[in-house]
Motif scaffolding. Structure first.
Motif, PDB file in Angstrom:
ATOM      1  N   GLN A   1       0.844  -1.356  -0.014  1.00  0.00           N
ATOM      2  CA  GLN A   1      -0.031  -0.058   0.002  1.00  0.00           C
ATOM      3  C   GLN A   1       0.940   1.240  -0.123  1.00  0.00           C
ATOM      4  N   LEU A   2       0.448   2.019  -0.990  1.00  0.00           N
ATOM      5  CA  LEU A   2       1.206   3.480  -0.898  1.00  0.00           C
ATOM      6  C   LEU A   2       0.106   4.278   0.141  1.00  0.00           C
ATOM      7  N   VAL A   3       0.889   4.807   0.938  1.00  0.00           N
ATOM      8  CA  VAL A   3      -0.076   5.542   2.047  1.00  0.00           C
ATOM      9  C   VAL A   3       0.592   7.220   1.966  1.00  0.00           C
ATOM     10  N   ILE A   4      -0.357   8.017   1.954  1.00  0.00           N
ATOM     11  CA  ILE A   4      -0.290   9.541   1.848  1.00  0.00           C
ATOM     12  C   ILE A   4      -0.954  10.092   3.025  1.00  0.00           C
ATOM     13  N   ARG A   5       0.037  10.627   3.814  1.00  0.00           N
ATOM     14  CA  ARG A   5      -0.994  11.487   4.948  1.00  0.00           C
ATOM     15  C   ARG A   5      -0.505  12.963   4.848  1.00  0.00           C
ATOM     16  N   GLY A   6      -1.302  13.540   5.370  1.00  0.00           N
ATOM     17  CA  GLY A   6      -1.067  15.343   5.556  1.00  0.00           C
ATOM     18  C   GLY A   6      -1.747  15.762   6.759  1.00  0.00           C
ATOM     19  N   LYS A   7      -1.061  16.531   7.538  1.00  0.00           N
ATOM     20  CA  LYS A   7      -1.421  17.141   8.715  1.00  0.00           C
ATOM     21  C   LYS A   7      -0.675  18.402   8.833  1.00  0.00           C
ATOM     22  N   GLN A   8      -1.362  19.504   8.798  1.00  0.00           N
ATOM     23  CA  GLN A   8      -1.201  20.645   8.937  1.00  0.00           C
ATOM     24  C   GLN A   8      -0.797  20.986  10.349  1.00  0.00           C
ATOM     25  N   ALA A   9       0.450  21.749  10.488  1.00  0.00           N
ATOM     26  CA  ALA A   9       0.728  22.231  11.832  1.00  0.00           C
ATOM     27  C   ALA A   9      -0.178  23.287  12.302  1.00  0.00           C
ATOM     28  N   GLU A  10      -0.268  23.596  13.617  1.00  0.00           N
ATOM     29  CA  GLU A  10      -1.096  24.431  14.169  1.00  0.00           C
ATOM     30  C   GLU A  10      -0.507  25.906  13.837  1.00  0.00           C
ATOM     31  N   ARG A  11      -1.740  26.694  13.245  1.00  0.00           N
ATOM     32  CA  ARG A  11      -1.282  28.044  12.866  1.00  0.00           C
ATOM     33  C   ARG A  11      -1.964  29.009  13.472  1.00  0.00           C
ATOM     34  N   GLU A  12      -1.575  30.377  13.652  1.00  0.00           N
ATOM     35  CA  GLU A  12      -2.356  31.324  14.181  1.00  0.00           C
ATOM     36  C   GLU A  12      -3.699  31.578  13.630  1.00  0.00           C
ATOM     37  N   GLU A  13      -4.849  31.529  14.333  1.00  0.00           N
ATOM     38  CA  GLU A  13      -6.275  31.529  13.524  1.00  0.00           C
ATOM     39  C   GLU A  13      -6.299  32.923  12.946  1.00  0.00           C
ATOM     40  N   ALA A  14      -6.570  33.050  11.734  1.00  0.00           N
ATOM     41  CA  ALA A  14      -7.026  34.450  11.121  1.00  0.00           C
ATOM     42  C   ALA A  14      -8.336  34.795  11.397  1.00  0.00           C
ATOM     43  N   ASP A  15      -8.849  36.140  11.046  1.00  0.00           N
ATOM     44  CA  ASP A  15     -10.251  36.217  11.253  1.00  0.00           C
ATOM     45  C   ASP A  15     -10.605  36.296   9.614  1.00  0.00           C
ATOM     46  N   TYR A  16     -11.278  35.189   9.369  1.00  0.00           N
ATOM     47  CA  TYR A  16     -11.492  34.580   7.792  1.00  0.00           C
ATOM     48  C   TYR A  16     -12.902  35.229   7.547  1.00  0.00           C
ATOM     49  N   LEU A  17     -13.255  36.036   6.420  1.00  0.00           N
ATOM     50  CA  LEU A  17     -14.423  36.575   6.084  1.00  0.00           C
ATOM     51  C   LEU A  17     -15.154  35.286   5.173  1.00  0.00           C
ATOM     52  N   PHE A  18     -14.212  34.502   4.488  1.00  0.00           N
ATOM     53  CA  PHE A  18     -14.626  33.418   3.896  1.00  0.00           C
ATOM     54  C   PHE A  18     -13.784  32.208   3.978  1.00  0.00           C
ATOM     55  N   ARG A  19     -13.761  31.133   3.904  1.00  0.00           N
ATOM     56  CA  ARG A  19     -12.862  30.184   4.167  1.00  0.00           C
ATOM     57  C   ARG A  19     -13.205  29.091   3.148  1.00  0.00           C
ATOM     58  N   GLY A  20     -12.386  28.971   2.078  1.00  0.00           N
ATOM     59  CA  GLY A  20     -12.689  27.997   1.102  1.00  0.00           C
ATOM     60  C   GLY A  20     -11.690  26.863   1.018  1.00  0.00           C
ATOM     61  N   ILE A  21     -10.458  27.198   1.486  1.00  0.00           N
ATOM     62  CA  ILE A  21      -9.341  26.200   1.253  1.00  0.00           C
ATOM     63  C   ILE A  21      -9.308  25.273   2.325  1.00  0.00           C
ATOM     64  N   ALA A  22      -9.526  24.135   2.205  1.00  0.00           N
ATOM     65  CA  ALA A  22      -9.479  22.833   3.344  1.00  0.00           C
ATOM     66  C   ALA A  22      -8.146  22.952   4.018  1.00  0.00           C
ATOM     67  N   SER A  23      -8.397  22.767   5.258  1.00  0.00           N
ATOM     68  CA  SER A  23      -7.137  22.852   6.070  1.00  0.00           C
ATOM     69  C   SER A  23      -7.337  21.780   7.055  1.00  0.00           C
ATOM     70  N   ARG A  24      -7.716  20.460   6.531  1.00  0.00           N
ATOM     71  CA  ARG A  24      -7.697  19.435   7.582  1.00  0.00           C
ATOM     72  C   ARG A  24      -6.822  18.193   7.242  1.00  0.00           C
ATOM     73  N   GLN A  25      -6.463  17.399   8.172  1.00  0.00           N
ATOM     74  CA  GLN A  25      -5.759  16.598   8.068  1.00  0.00           C
ATOM     75  C   GLN A  25      -6.502  15.181   7.071  1.00  0.00           C
ATOM     76  N   PHE A  26      -5.580  14.329   6.293  1.00  0.00           N
ATOM     77  CA  PHE A  26      -6.011  13.504   5.333  1.00  0.00           C
ATOM     78  C   PHE A  26      -5.130  12.134   5.408  1.00  0.00           C
ATOM     79  N   GLN A  27      -5.860  11.010   5.131  1.00  0.00           N
ATOM     80  CA  GLN A  27      -5.047   9.930   4.703  1.00  0.00           C
ATOM     81  C   GLN A  27      -5.456   9.189   3.554  1.00  0.00           C
ATOM     82  N   ARG A  28      -4.771   9.205   2.330  1.00  0.00           N
ATOM     83  CA  ARG A  28      -5.142   8.682   1.244  1.00  0.00           C
ATOM     84  C   ARG A  28      -4.317   7.229   1.109  1.00  0.00           C
ATOM     85  N   VAL A  29      -4.811   6.123   0.759  1.00  0.00           N
ATOM     86  CA  VAL A  29      -4.360   4.882   0.722  1.00  0.00           C
ATOM     87  C   VAL A  29      -4.598   4.322  -0.804  1.00  0.00           C
TER      88      VAL A  29
END
Length: 140
Positions: free
Chosen positions: A71-99
């Motif tokens: 199995q080829l396993v790809i994982r992504g986990k973004q580091a904690e970032r300072e939360e911005a004051d978003y007016l709209f948030r359309g870019i996903a910033s969640r962890q994932f695992q794709r196998v």
């Protein structure tokens, strides 16, 4: 040919693409992150594929690519970032695992991250056909 039982979240990658059934996506998968699988020109007798995932917003150190069993396993986990004051948030910033389940004989040769796209190269060398001479002994 029999296969080991695969986890339900695994995607199957094989070079048998005669009828387009080589890439099977399991039901119920959320589709994140989106990906492409492309066949590349053969090189030195080896078949080649590229799996490309759209990982906008992920840095190289927030991604992990590994081969575990077949199995080829790809994982992504973004580091904690300072939360911005978003007016709209359309870019996903969640962890994932794709196998992706890969066939015996397939080898992941490398990965690169450019312009928010993670490209993973996979090759399968032509099988080596060995001829072995069997000596015949005389029974006395």
């Amino acid at each position: 040919m029999t296969r080991n039982r695969l986890p339900t979240e695994a995607f199957l990658i094989t070079f048998d693409t005669g009828d387009g059934s080589a890439f099977r996506r399991p039901r119920g998968s959320d589709g994140y992150p989106p990906y492409d699988i492309e066949r590349l020109a053969p090189q030195k007798g080896a078949e080649r594929l590229r799996v490309t995932l759209a990982v906008a917003g992920f840095a190289e150190n927030e991604l992990d690519v590994s081969v575990e069993a077949n199995q080829l396993v790809i994982r992504g986990k973004q580091a904690e970032r300072e939360e911005a004051d978003y007016l709209f948030r359309g870019i996903a910033s969640r962890q994932f695992q794709r196998v992706f389940a890969i066939e015996d004989g397939m080898e992941v040769t490398g990965a690169s991250l450019r312009n928010g796209l993670l490209a993973i190269e996979i090759i399968r060398h032509d099988p080596v056909h060995l001829v072995r001479k069997i000596n015949i002994s005389t029974a006395e």
